[in-house]
Structure formats: structure tokens, C-alpha cells
Design an enzyme around this catalytic site. Structure first.
Site, short mmCIF file in Angstrom:
data_model
loop_
_atom_site.label_atom_id
_atom_site.label_comp_id
_atom_site.label_asym_id
_atom_site.label_seq_id
_atom_site.Cartn_x
_atom_site.Cartn_y
_atom_site.Cartn_z
N HIS A 6 55.78 45.45 37.66
CA HIS A 6 56.44 44.88 36.47
C HIS A 6 57.54 45.86 36.06
O HIS A 6 58.50 46.06 36.81
CB HIS A 6 55.37 44.63 35.40
CG HIS A 6 55.82 43.83 34.22
ND1 HIS A 6 57.01 43.15 34.16
CD2 HIS A 6 55.21 43.59 33.02
CE1 HIS A 6 57.11 42.55 32.99
NE2 HIS A 6 56.04 42.80 32.27
N HIS B 192 60.51 37.76 43.06
CA HIS B 192 60.12 37.49 41.68
C HIS B 192 59.20 36.30 41.67
O HIS B 192 59.36 35.38 42.45
CB HIS B 192 61.37 37.20 40.82
CG HIS B 192 61.13 37.39 39.37
ND1 HIS B 192 60.56 36.42 38.58
CD2 HIS B 192 61.36 38.45 38.56
CE1 HIS B 192 60.45 36.88 37.36
NE2 HIS B 192 60.92 38.11 37.30
N ASP C 114 65.51 44.80 38.46
CA ASP C 114 65.26 46.22 38.66
C ASP C 114 66.02 46.82 39.82
O ASP C 114 66.04 48.04 39.99
CB ASP C 114 63.76 46.44 38.89
CG ASP C 114 62.96 46.12 37.65
OD1 ASP C 114 63.35 46.61 36.58
OD2 ASP C 114 61.97 45.38 37.75
N1 CMC Z 1 59.26 42.89 49.77
C1 CMC Z 1 58.74 42.32 50.89
N2 CMC Z 1 58.03 41.19 50.88
C2 CMC Z 1 57.82 40.60 49.69
C3 CMC Z 1 58.34 41.13 48.50
C4 CMC Z 1 59.10 42.30 48.58
N3 CMC Z 1 59.62 42.85 47.47
N4 CMC Z 1 58.00 40.32 47.47
C5 CMC Z 1 57.29 39.33 48.00
N5 CMC Z 1 57.17 39.50 49.35
C6 CMC Z 1 56.52 38.59 50.30
C7 CMC Z 1 55.01 38.72 50.23
O1 CMC Z 1 54.54 39.68 51.13
C8 CMC Z 1 54.59 37.31 50.57
O2 CMC Z 1 54.72 37.16 51.96
P1 CMC Z 1 53.65 36.27 52.79
O3 CMC Z 1 53.84 34.87 52.26
O4 CMC Z 1 54.02 36.45 54.21
O5 CMC Z 1 52.29 36.82 52.45
C9 CMC Z 1 55.65 36.44 49.93
O6 CMC Z 1 56.83 37.27 49.88
C10 CMC Z 1 55.30 35.98 48.53
O7 CMC Z 1 55.02 37.14 47.75
P2 CMC Z 1 53.94 37.19 46.60
O8 CMC Z 1 53.43 38.59 46.48
O9 CMC Z 1 52.92 36.11 46.79
O10 CMC Z 1 54.83 36.81 45.35
P3 CMC Z 1 54.46 37.05 43.85
O11 CMC Z 1 55.11 35.99 43.07
O12 CMC Z 1 52.99 37.22 43.67
O13 CMC Z 1 55.11 38.49 43.54
C11 CMC Z 1 56.50 40.19 42.80
C12 CMC Z 1 56.22 38.69 42.78
C13 CMC Z 1 57.67 40.51 41.87
C14 CMC Z 1 55.26 40.96 42.30
C15 CMC Z 1 56.83 40.61 44.25
O14 CMC Z 1 57.97 39.92 44.72
C16 CMC Z 1 57.03 42.11 44.41
O15 CMC Z 1 56.05 42.85 44.59
N6 CMC Z 1 58.30 42.61 44.35
C17 CMC Z 1 58.57 44.02 44.38
C18 CMC Z 1 58.30 44.63 43.02
C19 CMC Z 1 59.38 44.28 42.03
O16 CMC Z 1 60.56 44.39 42.31
N7 CMC Z 1 58.96 43.89 40.81
C20 CMC Z 1 59.88 43.61 39.71
C21 CMC Z 1 59.80 42.21 39.24
S1 CMC Z 1 61.18 41.80 38.20
C22 CMC Z 1 60.93 42.70 36.75
C23 CMC Z 1 59.89 42.12 35.89
O17 CMC Z 1 60.12 41.01 35.36
O18 CMC Z 1 58.89 42.75 35.72
#
Ligand code: CMC
Length: 435
Positions: free
Chosen positions: A274, A314, A370
Site C-alpha cells: 500500500h 493496481h 508510487d
Molecule cells: N509485478 C509483477 N507481477 C505483478 C505485479 C507486479 N507489480 N502486480 C501484479 N502482478 C501479477 C501477479 O503476480 C498476478 O499474476 P498471476 O495472475 O500470474 O498470478 C497478476 O499480476 C494479478 O496480481 P494480483 O496480486 O492478483 O493483483 P492484486 O489486485 O491482488 O494486487 C497490487 C494489486 C497493487 C497489490 C499488486 O499489483 C502489487 O503487488 N503491486 C506492487 C506493489 C505496489 O506498487 N503497490 C502500490 C499500489 S498503488 C498505491 C496504493 O493505492 O496503495
């Protein structure tokens, strides 16, 4: 009971194949009420059908008129105003007023609001002593969380959350004191004396003064950097039902005072998925170290090693985060003053490769807020540990707007999700010598 729109029934018909019975459930705003499913039972002892939705992937927990996001189109609006327009034409305190009240202020309203916030920037001297008690190398976010929570002990009347004037006073206090506590958390972590607020300065300028002032009598704020920080504050002010806003609503639903609820929201923000992500982005860029290492890093991310491209992806945006667009442009203006952040080239190369790579394209992973904000913060001289703190200052108003909306919503009650119990059935206690 079902409503009709353009001759079409706004309801869902469900047949329970366990019993053969059919049910009709009303649809409103494209949503059914989970509690309407409770009438679907196999027998009289059955609790009734529930929905299972870990991480709230498809569950609306409230009705809200504050922030609108269309993640597919990359749209973000506060109270109906587009984020890019607010970033260009407004100020953080004006946006804070908008988020809280629902309308842009008149000049008189803004002057009065600004005056009240400015008058409350100082904290009780005991807060200073409290902060002094932290270890010399305490993380400023840990200090912020603890100190803002401790403010409830200074304002016991804050628990009167249903009294509007009392509630408003705490909102003003929180907006005013967060920058002071945030700046002092930083000063503590680097062993510098705490700088008192300078009420001749505007919101962002005063924060910069408390962060950076050394021996000079008053801090000369660079107007470009002050405006850049104010824009960053606008961009971070609210983001509807994110993890920390949900924490604010969830904890606030117990009717605790707003200082305790803000401490909980800030704790949620601290996590690397986050508000801690901007810190994680910078650490990632440092670790990559060089543009030449970018392809290898991307390969590692795609290889399922567990490492992620921080600042990408995201839960809601499946398009370029509109805040990231503004920040990318803002970075150029800041770098004109501070000199270019050498990590920028690595970030640009990561973005270039990722935006054309099948892995990222197919998963709709785009830069989020970010990805570039950390580069600006670093160029402005903020240490990486301060990044989540810099997020918490402006997000405070979003938390408070969400909290107040929740308190005034007659449908809301204490938040209490259900569970599917997967543990053992009743069993007898086993004495120690028999285990
Ligand atoms: N790098 C590589 N792969 C990713 C990433 C990433 N940053 N984000 C998602 N994926 C992949 C993930 O491995 C999954 O792949 P598969 O379908 O093969 O298993 C797919 O994309 C879907 O990901 P998810 O984890 O199910 O998506 P989510 O909606 O649960 O997660 C997130 C959203 C923001 C937690 C995630 O994208 C992430 O960890 N990003 C990096 C951390 C980040 O930048 N966070 C800041 C968010 S914006 C600020 C805020 O509002 O807080």
C-alpha cells in the site's frame, strides 16, 4: 419486491439446486444485498447462504459520494472533479475542504478553513517529549502511527463523535498536526532539533520548513518545490475504499475516537503493498542499479521468483494510473530545480520494457502512483523512510472524509465480517501427559 427500469425487472432469479426452490433478489445500482441471500436455506436450521469474498474483490461495503474511480478507463475524481484538473488548478487545503464538505469552498470559506488549520499546527509540549522517547533510529512511520494515536489522550472529548462541532474540531486538528508530527518524526530519526510550525507559511511550505530549517530564523521555501509538494498532496488525498480507508472505516465503526482510527489507517498504509510501495520502488531501483540490469530484473519478476515490479499494478486500475501521469510530468519540473534523479533513467527503462512486455500487458499492469513519486521525494531531499509518511499526511483528509461519511450513514454498523469455519469439530481436552 422488484423494481422496474425501462420495462425490465431489476432483480435476480436464483434456483437453489439443493432444494429446487427459486428466489428473487432485488438489484439496485448493479448490486445485490448479501443479506438477501440469507433466505436461501436447505432447512430451518441452516444459517442461510453467504458470499465468500476474501480481500473484498467484489463486495461493496458502503455507499460513498466522495471519490469515483473507473479503473479500466484510468479515471479518478474527487466529488466529481477530475484529478488532473484539481492538480493543475487547486491547492491541497481547497481539495481537503472539497473532500470533507462535498463542494469547492468560496474564498471566505477557504480563508476560514485555512485559518483554522493554521491555528492548530502546534502540538502539546508533552507530544514532543513523547516523541523524544523513541529510539534514536526509530522509523518515522512507526513514530507517526504511535504519536497520532497518542493524541486521543490529549483530546478526550474527541470520543464525542456524533457531536458535529467536536468532530469538526478533531478533523481540523488532525489535518493541522499531521505535518508537525511527520516532520518531527523525521527530525528525531536524524537527530536534529524539532522545528516549530511557521504559521506565516502555507500548508506544504510550513511542512518543508519543519523538515529542513537549520540555523536560519525563517525558512525560505522554493515556490516550485512547495507547489510540487502541494500537488503531490492533492494526488494522494483520497482513493475511495483502499486498504487504509477500509481500516479507518472498520476501526471507526467501533465508534472509537478519530485519532485512534487514524492511527489504524496509518498502520494499514505502512505496508509495502500500500503506502510503503514508493519506498519499495526506490529500494528496487537502487538494487537494479543500472539501466543495463533492467532486462535481467524484468526476467526475474516474470520468472515467478516472487519479486514484483514495485510501483506497477493496481487492484482497481487496469490502465495507466491517472495520478502517475501527473507525477511523471511534475518530475520534470522538480528536476529542473533539484537536478535529475539518476534513478530516473532506470525507472523510464523499466516502464518502457514493461509496457510492451506480454507478461505486463496481458495482466494490465501499468505504473501506479508510487512509481514516480519516490523519485521526486528523493530529489527533494526526503529520505526513503519518509515516503510512507509523505503519503499519510495528505491521505489523512481522505480517511477523515470516509470516516465522517460512515458515521452519518444510517445503514452502517460495527464492521463484522462472517467466516467459513474450517477448524476442528468439538473435541475433548487432552491432559498434558497424554499429548
Ligand atoms: N509485478 C509483477 N507481477 C505483478 C505485479 C507486479 N507489480 N502486480 C501484479 N502482478 C501479477 C501477479 O503476480 C498476478 O499474476 P498471476 O495472475 O500470474 O498470478 C497478476 O499480476 C494479478 O496480481 P494480483 O496480486 O492478483 O493483483 P492484486 O489486485 O491482488 O494486487 C497490487 C494489486 C497493487 C497489490 C499488486 O499489483 C502489487 O503487488 N503491486 C506492487 C506493489 C505496489 O506498487 N503497490 C502500490 C499500489 S498503488 C498505491 C496504493 O493505492 O496503495
Amino acid at each position: 419486491m422488484s423494481t422496474e427500469t425501462e420495462g425490465k425487472k431489476q432483480s435476480l432469479s436464483i434456483t437453489d439446486n439443493r432444494t429446487g426452490k427459486s428466489y428473487e433478489v432485488p438489484i439496485a445500482d448493479g448490486t445485490i444485498r448479501s443479506t438477501d441471500l440469507r433466505k436461501i436455506r436447505v432447512d430451518a436450521d441452516d444459517f442461510g447462504l453467504m458470499t465468500y469474498d476474501p480481500a473484498f474483490m467484489n463486495t461493496a461495503a458502503c455507499r460513498s459520494a466522495i471519490t469515483y474511480i473507473d479503473g479500466d478507463k484510468g479515471i479518478l475524481r474527487y466529488r466529481g472533479y477530475d484529478i488532473a484538473e484539481l492538480a493543475e488548478k487547486s491547492t491541497y487545503l481547497e481539495v481537503a475542504y472539497l473532500l470533507l464538505s462535498g463542494e469547492l469552498p468560496t474564498q471566505t470559506q477557504l480563508d476560514e478553513f485555512t485559518r483554522s488549520v493554521t491555528l492548530h499546527t502546534f502540538v502539546h509540549e508533552n507530544v514532543k517529549e513523547l516523541m523524544d522517547g523513541f529510539r534514536y533510529d526509530a522509523h518515522p512511520m512507526g513514530m507517526l502511527i504511535a504519536t497520532v494515536g497518542a493524541l486521543s489522550t490529549f483530546y478526550p472529548e474527541a470520543k464525542n463523535i456524533f457531536d458535529q462541532p467536536t468532530r469538526h474540531l478533531q478533523i481540523v486538528r488532525l489535518l493541522a498536526k499531521m505535518p508537525t508530527i511527520a516532520a518531527w518524526s523525521y527530525r528525531h530519526s536524524v537527530g536534529l532539533r524539532y522545528i516549530y510550525p511557521d504559521n506565516d507559511l502555507a500548508y506544504a511550505g510550513n511542512f518543508l520548513s519543519m523538515m529542513k530549517r537549520m540555523a536560519e530564523l525563517s525558512y525560505k521555501v522554493n515556490p516550485i518545490l512547495e507547489r510540487a509538494l502541494d500537488i503531490l498532496f492533492i494526488l494522494h488525498a483520497d482513493h475511495e475504499q483502499n486498504c487504509s480507508a477500509s481500516a479507518m472505516r472498520g476501526v471507526g465503526s467501533s465508534q472509537v475516537d478519530p485519532y485512534s482510527a487514524v492511527a489504524a489507517a496509518a498502520a494499514a498504509l505502512y505496508g509495502p503493498l500500500h503506502g510503503g510501495a514508493n519506498e519499495a520502488v526506490l529500494r528496487m531501483l537502487h538494487q537494479i542499479g543500472n539501466v543495463a540490469n533492467v532486462p535481467a530484473f524484468i526476467k526475474e519478476v516474470k520468472g515467478g521468483s516472487g519479486s514484483r515490479l514495485m510501483g506497477f499494478g493496481h487492484r482497481v486500475y487496469k490502465n495507466y494510473d491517472p495520478r502517475a501521469k501527473v507525477i511523471k510530468k511534475l518530475a520534470d519540473e522538480v528536476f529542473e530545480v533539484t537536478g535529475k534523479n539518476p534513478l530516473l533513467d532506470i525507472a523510464l527503462e523499466l516502464e518502457r520494457i514493461a509496457l510492451q512486455d506480454e507478461y505486463f500487458v496481458s495482466r494490465k499492469l501499468y505504473p501506479n502512483v508510487d512509481f514516480y513519486s519516490g523519485l521526486i521525494y528523493q530529489a527533494m531531499g526526503f529520505p526513503v523512510d519518509m515516503f510512507p509518511v509523505l503519503f499519510a499526511i495528505p491521505r489523512t483528509v481522505g480517511w477523515l472524509a470516509q470516516w465522517e461519511e460512515m458515521l452519518l450513514d444510517s445503514e452502517q454498523k460495527i464492521a463484522r465480517p462472517r467466516q467459513i469455519y474450517t477448524g476442528k469439530d468439538l473435541r475433548s481436552f487432552v491432559p498434558m501427559d497424554k499429548r
